[in-house]
Design a protein around this motif. Structure first.
Motif, mmCIF file in Angstrom:
data_model
loop_
_atom_site.group_PDB
_atom_site.id
_atom_site.type_symbol
_atom_site.label_atom_id
_atom_site.label_comp_id
_atom_site.label_asym_id
_atom_site.label_seq_id
_atom_site.Cartn_x
_atom_site.Cartn_y
_atom_site.Cartn_z
ATOM 1 N N ASP A 194 0.811 -1.205 0.000
ATOM 2 C CA ASP A 194 0.000 0.000 0.000
ATOM 3 C C ASP A 194 0.852 1.266 0.000
ATOM 4 O O ASP A 194 0.312 2.368 -0.133
ATOM 5 N N THR A 195 2.151 1.129 0.166
ATOM 6 C CA THR A 195 3.044 2.276 0.186
ATOM 7 C C THR A 195 2.985 3.023 -1.138
ATOM 8 O O THR A 195 3.193 2.440 -2.202
ATOM 9 N N ALA A 196 2.691 4.319 -1.083
ATOM 10 C CA ALA A 196 2.554 5.131 -2.283
ATOM 11 C C ALA A 196 2.261 6.569 -1.879
ATOM 12 O O ALA A 196 2.002 6.856 -0.706
ATOM 13 N N VAL A 197 2.300 7.455 -2.863
ATOM 14 C CA VAL A 197 1.748 8.784 -2.690
ATOM 15 C C VAL A 197 0.270 8.710 -3.038
ATOM 16 O O VAL A 197 -0.095 8.227 -4.114
ATOM 17 N N TYR A 198 -0.564 9.178 -2.149
ATOM 18 C CA TYR A 198 -2.008 9.131 -2.338
ATOM 19 C C TYR A 198 -2.525 10.500 -2.733
ATOM 20 O O TYR A 198 -2.190 11.514 -2.111
ATOM 21 N N TYR A 199 -3.363 10.522 -3.767
ATOM 22 C CA TYR A 199 -3.910 11.756 -4.311
ATOM 23 C C TYR A 199 -5.429 11.765 -4.230
ATOM 24 O O TYR A 199 -6.081 10.771 -4.552
ATOM 25 N N CYS A 200 -5.967 12.888 -3.845
ATOM 26 C CA CYS A 200 -7.394 13.140 -3.905
ATOM 27 C C CYS A 200 -7.719 13.795 -5.243
ATOM 28 O O CYS A 200 -6.949 14.628 -5.741
ATOM 29 N N ALA A 201 -8.859 13.435 -5.850
ATOM 30 C CA ALA A 201 -9.242 13.994 -7.133
ATOM 31 C C ALA A 201 -10.747 14.196 -7.195
ATOM 32 O O ALA A 201 -11.508 13.508 -6.512
ATOM 33 N N ALA A 202 -11.160 15.143 -8.041
ATOM 34 C CA ALA A 202 -12.571 15.481 -8.202
ATOM 35 C C ALA A 202 -12.981 15.356 -9.656
ATOM 36 O O ALA A 202 -12.236 15.736 -10.565
ATOM 37 N N ARG A 203 -14.191 14.845 -9.868
ATOM 38 C CA ARG A 203 -14.765 14.690 -11.204
ATOM 39 C C ARG A 203 -16.072 15.466 -11.259
ATOM 40 O O ARG A 203 -17.066 15.047 -10.671
ATOM 41 N N PRO A 204 -16.093 16.594 -11.997
ATOM 42 C CA PRO A 204 -17.308 17.436 -12.008
ATOM 43 C C PRO A 204 -18.503 16.784 -12.682
ATOM 44 O O PRO A 204 -19.643 17.071 -12.313
ATOM 45 N N SER A 205 -18.277 15.930 -13.675
ATOM 46 C CA SER A 205 -19.355 15.348 -14.465
ATOM 47 C C SER A 205 -19.037 13.902 -14.788
ATOM 48 O O SER A 205 -17.869 13.525 -14.924
ATOM 49 N N VAL A 206 -20.092 13.103 -14.949
ATOM 50 C CA VAL A 206 -19.907 11.705 -15.334
ATOM 51 C C VAL A 206 -19.336 11.590 -16.736
ATOM 52 O O VAL A 206 -18.822 10.528 -17.109
ATOM 53 N N LEU A 207 -19.418 12.654 -17.522
ATOM 54 C CA LEU A 207 -18.890 12.671 -18.879
ATOM 55 C C LEU A 207 -17.434 13.119 -18.940
ATOM 56 O O LEU A 207 -16.844 13.138 -20.020
ATOM 57 N N GLN A 208 -16.858 13.481 -17.812
ATOM 58 C CA GLN A 208 -15.491 13.968 -17.754
ATOM 59 C C GLN A 208 -14.617 13.033 -16.927
ATOM 60 O O GLN A 208 -15.105 12.192 -16.185
ATOM 61 N N GLY A 209 -13.314 13.238 -17.061
ATOM 62 C CA GLY A 209 -12.378 12.577 -16.184
ATOM 63 C C GLY A 209 -12.205 13.359 -14.895
ATOM 64 O O GLY A 209 -12.926 14.323 -14.631
#
Length: 118
Positions: free
Chosen positions: A89-104
């Motif tokens: 599990d060792t890693a850099v962890y990133y939080c991310a946001a997706r505004p739309s189901v049609l976007q990444g």
């Protein structure tokens, strides 16, 4: 339009637990799907867990039963609770946001290091 900052990374022994938090700057966060990703040195980034605006969750097979993603829209916060941690599990962890189901996932935090010792 939204800014994300991760907190809670650190060093933990195998079998232990750690909780990561992601704080968002805007109230539009409430309508976004959110995700946690991670990247180990020399490896590509992988999806760990996601949660929709309605609270539906998905997890990578490698963390199912051990990790839990949740959100508190009133506090504009997403949490990743990690239990039974393994060295892999060792890693850099990133939080991310997706505004739309049609976007990444278009918005990313700076990342926080999680290190699990054997």
């Amino acid at each position: 339009q939204v800014q994300l900052v991760e907190f809670g990374g650190g060093l933990v022994q195998a079998g232990g637990s750690l909780s990561l938090s992601c704080a968002a700057s805007g109230r539009t966060f409430n309508t976004y799907a959110m995700g946690w990703f991670r990247q180990a040195p020399g490896k590509q980034r992988e999806l760990v867990a996601t949660i929709t605006s309605g609270g539906s969750t998905n997890y990578a097979d490698s963390v199912k039963g051990r990790f839990t993603i949740s959100r508190d829209n009133a506090k504009d916060t997403v949490v990743l609770q990690m239990n039974s941690l393994k060295p892999e599990d060792t890693a850099v962890y990133y939080c991310a946001a997706r505004p739309s189901v049609l976007q990444g996932y278009n918005f990313w935090g700076q990342g926080t290091q999680v290190t699990v010792s054997s």
